[in-house]
Design a protein around this motif. Structure first.
Motif, short mmCIF file in Angstrom:
data_model
loop_
_atom_site.label_atom_id
_atom_site.label_comp_id
_atom_site.label_asym_id
_atom_site.label_seq_id
_atom_site.Cartn_x
_atom_site.Cartn_y
_atom_site.Cartn_z
N ARG A 238 0.82 -1.21 0.00
CA ARG A 238 0.00 0.00 0.00
C ARG A 238 0.86 1.27 0.00
O ARG A 238 0.35 2.34 -0.27
N GLY A 239 2.14 1.16 0.36
CA GLY A 239 2.98 2.34 0.42
C GLY A 239 3.77 2.39 1.71
O GLY A 239 3.89 1.41 2.44
N ALA A 240 4.33 3.57 2.00
CA ALA A 240 5.15 3.74 3.20
C ALA A 240 4.30 3.72 4.46
O ALA A 240 3.11 4.06 4.44
N VAL A 241 4.93 3.33 5.57
CA VAL A 241 4.22 3.21 6.85
C VAL A 241 4.95 3.99 7.94
O VAL A 241 6.13 3.74 8.21
N LEU A 242 4.26 4.94 8.54
CA LEU A 242 4.72 5.59 9.77
C LEU A 242 4.14 4.80 10.92
O LEU A 242 2.92 4.63 11.00
N PHE A 243 4.99 4.31 11.80
CA PHE A 243 4.56 3.40 12.86
C PHE A 243 4.80 4.04 14.22
O PHE A 243 5.94 4.38 14.55
N GLY A 244 3.75 4.20 15.01
CA GLY A 244 3.87 4.69 16.37
C GLY A 244 3.85 3.53 17.34
O GLY A 244 2.81 2.87 17.51
N GLY A 245 4.99 3.21 17.96
CA GLY A 245 5.09 2.06 18.84
C GLY A 245 4.96 2.42 20.31
O GLY A 245 5.60 3.35 20.79
N SER A 246 4.11 1.70 21.04
CA SER A 246 3.90 1.89 22.49
C SER A 246 3.56 3.36 22.80
O SER A 246 4.17 3.97 23.67
N THR A 247 2.58 3.88 22.09
CA THR A 247 2.20 5.28 22.27
C THR A 247 1.38 5.49 23.53
O THR A 247 0.70 4.59 24.02
N HIS A 248 1.44 6.71 24.03
CA HIS A 248 0.66 7.11 25.21
C HIS A 248 -0.31 8.22 24.83
O HIS A 248 -0.25 8.76 23.72
N ARG A 249 -1.19 8.51 25.79
CA ARG A 249 -2.28 9.45 25.52
C ARG A 249 -1.77 10.76 24.93
O ARG A 249 -0.84 11.37 25.44
N GLY A 250 -2.39 11.18 23.84
CA GLY A 250 -2.03 12.42 23.16
C GLY A 250 -1.13 12.20 21.96
O GLY A 250 -1.19 12.97 20.99
N GLU A 251 -0.33 11.16 21.99
CA GLU A 251 0.63 10.93 20.89
C GLU A 251 -0.05 10.41 19.64
O GLU A 251 0.39 10.70 18.52
N GLU A 252 -1.13 9.64 19.80
CA GLU A 252 -1.83 9.11 18.62
C GLU A 252 -2.44 10.25 17.81
O GLU A 252 -2.35 10.25 16.56
N GLU A 253 -3.02 11.21 18.47
CA GLU A 253 -3.59 12.35 17.75
C GLU A 253 -2.50 13.15 17.05
O GLU A 253 -2.67 13.61 15.90
N ILE A 254 -1.36 13.32 17.71
CA ILE A 254 -0.23 14.03 17.10
C ILE A 254 0.22 13.31 15.83
O ILE A 254 0.44 13.93 14.78
N LEU A 255 0.34 11.99 15.89
CA LEU A 255 0.76 11.22 14.72
C LEU A 255 -0.29 11.30 13.60
O LEU A 255 0.05 11.33 12.42
N GLY A 256 -1.56 11.34 13.99
CA GLY A 256 -2.62 11.50 12.99
C GLY A 256 -2.50 12.83 12.26
O GLY A 256 -2.68 12.90 11.03
N ARG A 257 -2.18 13.88 12.98
CA ARG A 257 -2.01 15.19 12.36
C ARG A 257 -0.76 15.22 11.48
O ARG A 257 -0.75 15.87 10.42
N VAL A 258 0.29 14.53 11.92
CA VAL A 258 1.50 14.42 11.08
C VAL A 258 1.16 13.72 9.77
O VAL A 258 1.60 14.14 8.68
#
Length: 434
Positions: A238-258
């Motif tokens: 499907r293409g490149a993958v940005l992977f957030g490993g062992s994320t904590h509250r707030g970081e998932e939204e940040i990665l979504g905006r990235v």
């Protein structure tokens, strides 16, 4: 005298912390199963199995420590074929991982609370010949009972951050005798030698072994049924993958905006997120969908392989190391919005380039070495994260350089598992000789 007051005040402290403790257990699920083991109450079948032999007791708190314990136990079994191990863990996630990956010569139970009557019952059932504590778990009653019964007790893969060292120093008069009772302390870094000696451990009992967790031997990433096919450069079909490993509250939204910021330049970029605590999966999905992203759970992918999605949220426990195979770039969680950071070793062993935020206190020595040797990228804040990810996505040579340098940083820890297991074997012989 100090331990007398510790046991006197323990029930009061337990009552004060009980509501939060129970709430955490309920939130993580499956808290009723084997709950009595936390109080030293064991099923008749468990008591019967343990009565057949004496064991080595390995104690690990949660997932990371359990993996260290299993890795070390396998090496000890190689050196001591007759070995039987009882592995205790504190968390339900640790129990899931230990139960899923254990061998038939390992019994997995919950850790008894460190209250004198409870710990005495546990010792009577477990009957350990040696006790091995993983990383940081040293409890007064457990150590005192081991000392009274002549059972050698070791602290392995031990590390002590500067913050923990300062905290311990405030209570040095209370804990010095407890650390002095340890028969062996295997530390990860040279800086830890002096730190544990300052806590009361006899210098001749402290050994520099390196980190079992960082030891590349025996840490190969295994395939997993739910892992998408990965090409050599880490991209999925499907293409490149940005992977957030062992994320904590707030970081998932940040990665979504990235992800949204980078989509114009990388239209096939997908975000994979592995929350540190799986009970947050629903919350994470809600946050990402609020950004108008199409979100799928990892468990849904096999049945929806042709489906279109922007983000995948891992909703299983214990499969993170396998999922790293599909990553192009890995962000290490708990480093932007929370202090401490998570372990960057798993993605490095999966041959993936890593980046993390400014808060890596729990792995400060490793993080500093990685950055100093161009083996990882550290971003100062949320604003610089997007630029760092874009740079890595468009530069495969830099990604390859980071991976090679990172594996060189881990090289000194190669053999740590074997060195630790040999010291534990020698500890048995030494104590038996006394």
């Amino acid at each position: 005298m100090i331990r007398f007051f510790y046991n006197l005040l323990f029930p009061i402290g337990l009552l004060l912390f009980l509501p939060g403790y129970v709430l955490k257990l309920v939130r993580r699920g499956n808290y009723k199963a084997k709950f009595g083991e936390r109080l030293g109450i064991y099923a008749a079948s468990t008591r019967a199995r343990l009565a057949q032999r004496q064991s080595i007791w390995m104690h690990a708190v949660s997932v990371g420590e359990v993996r260290v314990a299993l890795k070390l136990a396998a090496e000890m079994k190689r050196l001591e074929p007759e070995l039987f191990c009882i592995l205790t863990t504190t968390t339900t996630t640790g129990m899931q991982i230990a139960t899923k990956q254990k061998h038939d010569w390992i019994e997995v139970i919950y850790t008894p609370i460190d209250f004198w009557p409870v710990m005495r019952r546990a010792f009577a059932v477990i009957r350990p010949r040696r006790i091995v504590l993983i990383e940081a778990e040293v409890w007064p009653n457990m150590v005192a009972l081991a000392r009274r019964k002549g059972i050698p007790i070791a602290l392995v893969n031990a590390r002590l951050s500067r913050r923990s060292e300062r905290r311990f120093q405030h209570f040095q008069s209370l804990i010095r005798s407890m650390f002095a009772a340890l028969d062996l302390v295997c530390v990860q870094e040279r800086e830890d030698l002096q730190r544990f000696a300052a806590l009361g451990v006899r210098p001749e009992r402290i050994q520099l072994t390196g980190s079992v967790k960082f030891d590349p031997v025996g840490s190969a990433i295994q395939s997993h049924d739910h892992t998408p096919t990965a090409s050599d450069n880490g991209d999925t079909p499907r293409g490149a993958v940005l992977f957030g490993g062992s994320t904590h509250r707030g970081e998932e939204e940040i990665l979504g905006r990235v992800l949204l910021q980078l989509r114009p330049d990388f239209p096939n970029l997908t975000l994979f997120v592995a929350p540190r605590h799986t009970e947050r999966v629903r919350e994470v999905c809600t946050e990402l969908r609020a950004l108008s992203l199409v979100v799928r759970l990892a468990s849904e992918l096999p049945s929806r392989s042709d489906d279109r999605y922007d983000c995948v949220v891992l909703d299983t426990t214990g499969a993170l190391s396998s999922w790293y195979r599909c990553a192009t770039v890995v962000f290490v969680g708990k480093s932007l919005t929370a202090r401490g950071g998570q372990n960057p070793v798993e993605p490095i062993l999966a041959a993936k380039p890593v980046l993390f935020g400014p808060h890596m206190e729990n792995f400060s020595t490793l993080a500093k070495a990685l950055v100093a040797r161009n083996a990882a990228v550290q971003v100062a804040d949320v604003e610089s994260l997007s630029g760092a990810v874009a740079m890595l996505l468009q530069d495969p040579e830099t990604r390859l350089m980071l991976v090679r340098n990172a594996q060189e940083v881990l090289a000194p820890h190669r053999g740590a598992t074997q060195r630790t297991a040999e010291l534990l074997r020698g500890l048995r012989v030494t104590v038996a000789a006394r």
